[in-house]
Design a protein around this motif. Structure first.
Motif, PDB file in Angstrom:
ATOM      1  N   SER A 139      -6.122   5.962 -18.184  1.00  0.00           N
ATOM      2  CA  SER A 139      -5.894   6.342 -19.584  1.00  0.00           C
ATOM      3  C   SER A 139      -5.616   7.831 -19.659  1.00  0.00           C
ATOM      4  O   SER A 139      -6.346   8.645 -19.093  1.00  0.00           O
ATOM      5  N   SER A 140      -4.566   8.194 -20.393  1.00  0.00           N
ATOM      6  CA  SER A 140      -4.191   9.602 -20.523  1.00  0.00           C
ATOM      7  C   SER A 140      -5.020  10.348 -21.564  1.00  0.00           C
ATOM      8  O   SER A 140      -4.646  11.439 -21.985  1.00  0.00           O
ATOM      9  N   ALA A 147       2.107  -5.441 -12.649  1.00  0.00           N
ATOM     10  CA  ALA A 147       1.969  -4.025 -12.285  1.00  0.00           C
ATOM     11  C   ALA A 147       0.827  -3.794 -11.303  1.00  0.00           C
ATOM     12  O   ALA A 147      -0.234  -4.412 -11.395  1.00  0.00           O
ATOM     13  N   ASP A 148       1.077  -2.895 -10.361  1.00  0.00           N
ATOM     14  CA  ASP A 148       0.030  -2.459  -9.437  1.00  0.00           C
ATOM     15  C   ASP A 148      -0.824  -1.357 -10.054  1.00  0.00           C
ATOM     16  O   ASP A 148      -1.998  -1.208  -9.733  1.00  0.00           O
ATOM     17  N   PHE A 149      -0.195  -0.585 -10.948  1.00  0.00           N
ATOM     18  CA  PHE A 149      -0.873   0.537 -11.591  1.00  0.00           C
ATOM     19  C   PHE A 149      -0.407   0.598 -13.038  1.00  0.00           C
ATOM     20  O   PHE A 149       0.769   0.373 -13.324  1.00  0.00           O
ATOM     21  N   ILE A 150      -1.330   0.903 -13.940  1.00  0.00           N
ATOM     22  CA  ILE A 150      -1.013   0.916 -15.372  1.00  0.00           C
ATOM     23  C   ILE A 150      -1.459   2.242 -15.967  1.00  0.00           C
ATOM     24  O   ILE A 150      -2.603   2.665 -15.775  1.00  0.00           O
ATOM     25  N   GLN A 151      -0.538   2.895 -16.667  1.00  0.00           N
ATOM     26  CA  GLN A 151      -0.843   4.174 -17.326  1.00  0.00           C
ATOM     27  C   GLN A 151      -0.781   3.959 -18.834  1.00  0.00           C
ATOM     28  O   GLN A 151       0.269   3.645 -19.387  1.00  0.00           O
ATOM     29  N   GLU A 152      -1.917   4.132 -19.502  1.00  0.00           N
ATOM     30  CA  GLU A 152      -2.003   3.929 -20.961  1.00  0.00           C
ATOM     31  C   GLU A 152      -1.911   5.269 -21.668  1.00  0.00           C
ATOM     32  O   GLU A 152      -2.609   6.215 -21.308  1.00  0.00           O
TER      33      GLU A 152
END
Length: 314
Positions: free
Chosen positions: A114-115, A81-86
């Motif tokens: 991080s959300s 992944a280039d970008f990771i949303q947790e």
């Protein structure tokens, strides 16, 4: 980052699924991981349900629900992944454990958002090998429609990392608000919580029902805030001299005890007032139908906001 990225989404609850809808609508490849049973089926159902609203907002070239892949391990989800949303549950121990795993398996240059709505970036960065790439990226529900995302770096975050994150969120048609100083609850939630606390007091004291409190916002402040927010709204309240005259005339009233800053005790009686009021207000309309009405309204409202506020710098 290029316009098309591989984005990993870790945790597919309400917020995680909202991110997936937005990422797919903006032409991204999405790899999702959630160990909960039935997670993939729930996610695909949610995306299919909201896709018509995303089409109304406008799909990016190449946008497709077929660009979503579910995998069975976190490592597999993040490694390319280039970008990771947790988006795992709002517990510090869980988030730190998941972020440690992400940090171990993700590419060194991958940004991790991080959300979290209440944990600081500095706290989340503790003990990581690449702490600076982990930032707070706090969205608002429904994420697939509402464009605001609050970006907050921690002690280890530098300007280059934040600029990369900002550019990515802008590329998926979001309005990234870069907050320069860490505070608990960030910005938008603190503003909403202040109003929420006061509304609870008004209901608790028998001054209004939940429906009447909602009406006060819907037909008054809310209509103005959707266009200008609280500061420009009061700027116009000052007439030709704007905020200067407004503060001179109404500033002293800020000292009057009109509002109650502390939240009321959430007693059984207050809980029942709020629950019964909301259920009465909603009537027999199911939550799913209310969500559909909300989404349709927000899509139309966003178009209107853009028409009247095209010069926004966010």
């Amino acid at each position: 980052m290029s316009n098309t990225n591989t984005v990993a989404v870790i945790g597919t609850g309400v917020i995680g699924n909202g991110w997936i809808g937005r990422f797919l609508a903006q032409g991204q490849d999405v790899i999702a991981f959630d160990p909960a049973e039935g997670a993939e089926e729930r996610t695909r159902n949610v995306v299919a349900q909201v896709w018509p609203e995303l089409e109304k907002l406008g799909l990016a070239e190449g946008a497709s629900q077929d660009r979503l892949t579910f995998v069975s391990t976190l490592e597999e989800a993040v490694q390319s992944a280039d970008f990771i949303q947790e988006n795992v549950p709002e517990r510090e121990d869980i988030k730190k454990s998941v972020l440690t795993s992400i940090d171990q398996h993700a590419k060194p240059d991958a940004i991790v958002g991080s959300s979290t709505s209440g944990i600081t970036a500095t706290t989340l960065q503790e003990g990581l090998q690449h702490p600076g790439r982990v930032i707070v990226a706090h969205p608002f529900n429904p994420v697939y429609i509402l464009p605001l995302v609050e970006l907050v770096g921690g002690r280890a975050t530098d300007d280059v990392q934040m600029e990369r994150a900002k550019a990515f969120y802008q590329s998926i048609q979001m309005k990234p608000l870069v907050i320069k100083k860490e505070i608990e609850g960030h910005v938008a939630d603190r503003l909403m919580e202040a109003l929420w606390r006061e509304a609870l007091h008004l209901v608790n004291d028998g001054i209004v029902t939940t429906e009447e409190a909602d009406a006060a916002i819907i037909y008054g402040a809310g209509l103005r805030w959707a266009q200008m927010g609280p500061f420009l709204t009061f700027h116009l309240a000052g007439g030709e001299q704007g905020m200067r005259h407004m503060l001179e005339q109404f500033g002293p009233a800020l000292k009057k005890p009109w509002t109650k800053l502390e939240a009321p005790e959430l007693t059984k009686d207050l809980k029942e007032k709020v629950i019964e009021g909301c259920e009465s207000h909603a009537g027999d309309v199911p939550i799913s139908e209310l969500e559909d009405k909300r989404n349709e309204f927000l899509v139309k409202l966003l178009d209107l906001v853009e028409d009247y506020w095209p010069q926004s710098k966010i």
